[in-house]
Design a protein around this motif. Structure first.
Motif, PDB file in Angstrom:
ATOM      1  N   GLU A 158       0.951  -1.235  -0.064  1.00  0.00           N
ATOM      2  CA  GLU A 158      -0.138   0.123  -0.038  1.00  0.00           C
ATOM      3  C   GLU A 158       0.700   1.178   0.161  1.00  0.00           C
ATOM      4  N   LEU A 159       2.141   1.009  -0.265  1.00  0.00           N
ATOM      5  CA  LEU A 159       3.111   2.285   0.069  1.00  0.00           C
ATOM      6  C   LEU A 159       3.200   2.981  -1.288  1.00  0.00           C
ATOM      7  N   ASP A 160       3.637   4.316  -1.359  1.00  0.00           N
ATOM      8  CA  ASP A 160       3.910   4.834  -2.271  1.00  0.00           C
ATOM      9  C   ASP A 160       5.481   5.605  -2.206  1.00  0.00           C
ATOM     10  N   ILE A 161       5.997   5.628  -3.065  1.00  0.00           N
ATOM     11  CA  ILE A 161       7.481   6.170  -3.050  1.00  0.00           C
ATOM     12  C   ILE A 161       7.205   7.692  -3.526  1.00  0.00           C
ATOM     13  N   VAL A 162       7.534   8.654  -2.587  1.00  0.00           N
ATOM     14  CA  VAL A 162       7.162  10.030  -2.998  1.00  0.00           C
ATOM     15  C   VAL A 162       8.264  10.887  -3.059  1.00  0.00           C
ATOM     16  N   ALA A 163       9.658  10.361  -3.108  1.00  0.00           N
ATOM     17  CA  ALA A 163      11.048  10.762  -3.248  1.00  0.00           C
ATOM     18  C   ALA A 163      11.970  10.007  -3.837  1.00  0.00           C
ATOM     19  N   HIS A 164      12.895  10.372  -4.566  1.00  0.00           N
ATOM     20  CA  HIS A 164      14.046   9.411  -4.875  1.00  0.00           C
ATOM     21  C   HIS A 164      15.511  10.323  -4.554  1.00  0.00           C
ATOM     22  N   ILE A 165      16.339   9.579  -3.934  1.00  0.00           N
ATOM     23  CA  ILE A 165      17.624  10.317  -3.980  1.00  0.00           C
ATOM     24  C   ILE A 165      18.778   9.453  -4.417  1.00  0.00           C
ATOM     25  N   TRP A 168      17.789   1.441 -16.929  1.00  0.00           N
ATOM     26  CA  TRP A 168      16.379   0.843 -17.323  1.00  0.00           C
ATOM     27  C   TRP A 168      15.507   1.506 -16.552  1.00  0.00           C
ATOM     28  N   LEU A 169      15.633   2.018 -15.289  1.00  0.00           N
ATOM     29  CA  LEU A 169      14.333   2.576 -14.351  1.00  0.00           C
ATOM     30  C   LEU A 169      14.202   4.101 -14.858  1.00  0.00           C
ATOM     31  N   THR A 170      12.961   4.228 -15.109  1.00  0.00           N
ATOM     32  CA  THR A 170      12.160   5.561 -15.304  1.00  0.00           C
ATOM     33  C   THR A 170      11.314   6.040 -14.304  1.00  0.00           C
ATOM     34  N   LEU A 171      11.799   7.075 -13.819  1.00  0.00           N
ATOM     35  CA  LEU A 171      11.065   7.721 -12.571  1.00  0.00           C
ATOM     36  C   LEU A 171      10.009   8.790 -12.998  1.00  0.00           C
ATOM     37  N   PRO A 172       8.843   8.725 -12.252  1.00  0.00           N
ATOM     38  CA  PRO A 172       7.797   9.652 -12.593  1.00  0.00           C
ATOM     39  C   PRO A 172       8.381  10.943 -12.567  1.00  0.00           C
ATOM     40  N   GLU A 173       7.939  12.002 -13.555  1.00  0.00           N
ATOM     41  CA  GLU A 173       8.381  13.260 -13.447  1.00  0.00           C
ATOM     42  C   GLU A 173       7.786  14.073 -12.296  1.00  0.00           C
ATOM     43  N   SER A 174       6.716  13.561 -11.883  1.00  0.00           N
ATOM     44  CA  SER A 174       6.087  14.197 -10.725  1.00  0.00           C
ATOM     45  C   SER A 174       6.477  13.981  -9.172  1.00  0.00           C
ATOM     46  N   VAL A 175       7.554  13.169  -9.140  1.00  0.00           N
ATOM     47  CA  VAL A 175       8.101  12.782  -7.953  1.00  0.00           C
ATOM     48  C   VAL A 175       9.342  13.615  -7.737  1.00  0.00           C
ATOM     49  N   PRO A 176       9.783  14.056  -6.573  1.00  0.00           N
ATOM     50  CA  PRO A 176      10.952  14.983  -6.325  1.00  0.00           C
ATOM     51  C   PRO A 176      12.160  13.980  -6.686  1.00  0.00           C
ATOM     52  N   PRO A 178      18.866  17.897   0.385  1.00  0.00           N
ATOM     53  CA  PRO A 178      18.781  18.507   1.441  1.00  0.00           C
ATOM     54  C   PRO A 178      17.648  18.118   2.345  1.00  0.00           C
ATOM     55  N   VAL A 179      18.090  18.084   3.588  1.00  0.00           N
ATOM     56  CA  VAL A 179      17.354  17.496   4.751  1.00  0.00           C
ATOM     57  C   VAL A 179      15.975  18.025   4.738  1.00  0.00           C
ATOM     58  N   ALA A 180      15.761  19.278   4.774  1.00  0.00           N
ATOM     59  CA  ALA A 180      14.755  20.072   4.737  1.00  0.00           C
ATOM     60  C   ALA A 180      13.758  19.858   3.861  1.00  0.00           C
ATOM     61  N   GLU A 181      14.317  19.375   2.529  1.00  0.00           N
ATOM     62  CA  GLU A 181      13.319  19.153   1.440  1.00  0.00           C
ATOM     63  C   GLU A 181      12.957  17.970   1.497  1.00  0.00           C
ATOM     64  N   LEU A 182      13.735  16.785   1.727  1.00  0.00           N
ATOM     65  CA  LEU A 182      13.388  15.514   1.829  1.00  0.00           C
ATOM     66  C   LEU A 182      12.221  15.404   2.800  1.00  0.00           C
ATOM     67  N   VAL A 183      12.345  15.952   3.964  1.00  0.00           N
ATOM     68  CA  VAL A 183      11.570  15.955   5.085  1.00  0.00           C
ATOM     69  C   VAL A 183      10.267  16.527   4.572  1.00  0.00           C
ATOM     70  N   GLN A 184      10.312  17.650   3.753  1.00  0.00           N
ATOM     71  CA  GLN A 184       9.017  18.226   3.385  1.00  0.00           C
ATOM     72  C   GLN A 184       8.272  17.126   2.443  1.00  0.00           C
ATOM     73  N   ALA A 185       9.157  16.784   1.516  1.00  0.00           N
ATOM     74  CA  ALA A 185       8.684  15.576   0.748  1.00  0.00           C
ATOM     75  C   ALA A 185       7.955  14.471   1.508  1.00  0.00           C
TER      76      ALA A 185
END
Length: 147
Positions: free
Chosen positions: A106-113, A121-129, A136-143
């Motif tokens: 049931e989980l979604d991935i909401v950010a990629h680092i 071969w892996l394509t990431l969704p453009e809508s996901v940060p 940056p910690v603050a940006e990841l915490v916000q995501a």
């Protein structure tokens, strides 16, 4: 507050999370996570350490990162599935391996680092940060903040 549950592959280690909802997760594509997971990335969630209650035999693997921080990995002492870790850079926070949650489907991935290391071969969704290296910690915490 519902109790979310999870555990290792063999069932010797079980945990509960005192959270209101499933945590938001991120994917890390660094070489370490690829090696640890044996896959293209690891899916993880930052959680308050106080929200995690673990039972069962844990093995601990401690290492010093190139930045001089201490990373403490916890895995099942029986099947060696990695369950969570902590890092001296983030006191009071644990990083849960999201695939160990009973409701991981049931989980979604909401950010990629560390996407500079992602498999080609892996394509990431453009809508996901996404960040080339560590976010940056603050940006990841916000995501990862609940919506």
């Amino acid at each position: 507050m519902s109790k979310l549950q999870g555990g290792c592959r063999c069932g010797a280690v079980r945990y509960t999370l005192a959270l209101d909802a499933l945590p938001r997760t991120y994917a890390c594509h660094c070489r370490d996570c690829q090696t640890w997971s044996g896959s293209a990335f690891s899916q993880q969630a930052f959680l308050p350490e106080a929200s995690l209650s673990v039972t069962g035999p844990l093995a601990v693997y401690e290492l010093t990162t190139p930045s001089g921080r201490t990373s403490i990995q916890r895995m099942c002492a029986v099947c060696h599935a990695r369950v969570y870790n902590s890092n001296s850079a983030r006191p009071g926070i644990v990083v849960l391996r999201a695939g160990t949650l009973d409701r991981s489907d049931e989980l979604d991935i909401v950010a990629h680092i560390w996407v500079k290391r992602k498999q080609p071969w892996l394509t990431l969704p453009e809508s996901v940060p996404a960040w080339s290296e560590a976010a940056p910690v603050a940006e990841l915490v916000q995501a990862l903040a609940p919506r």
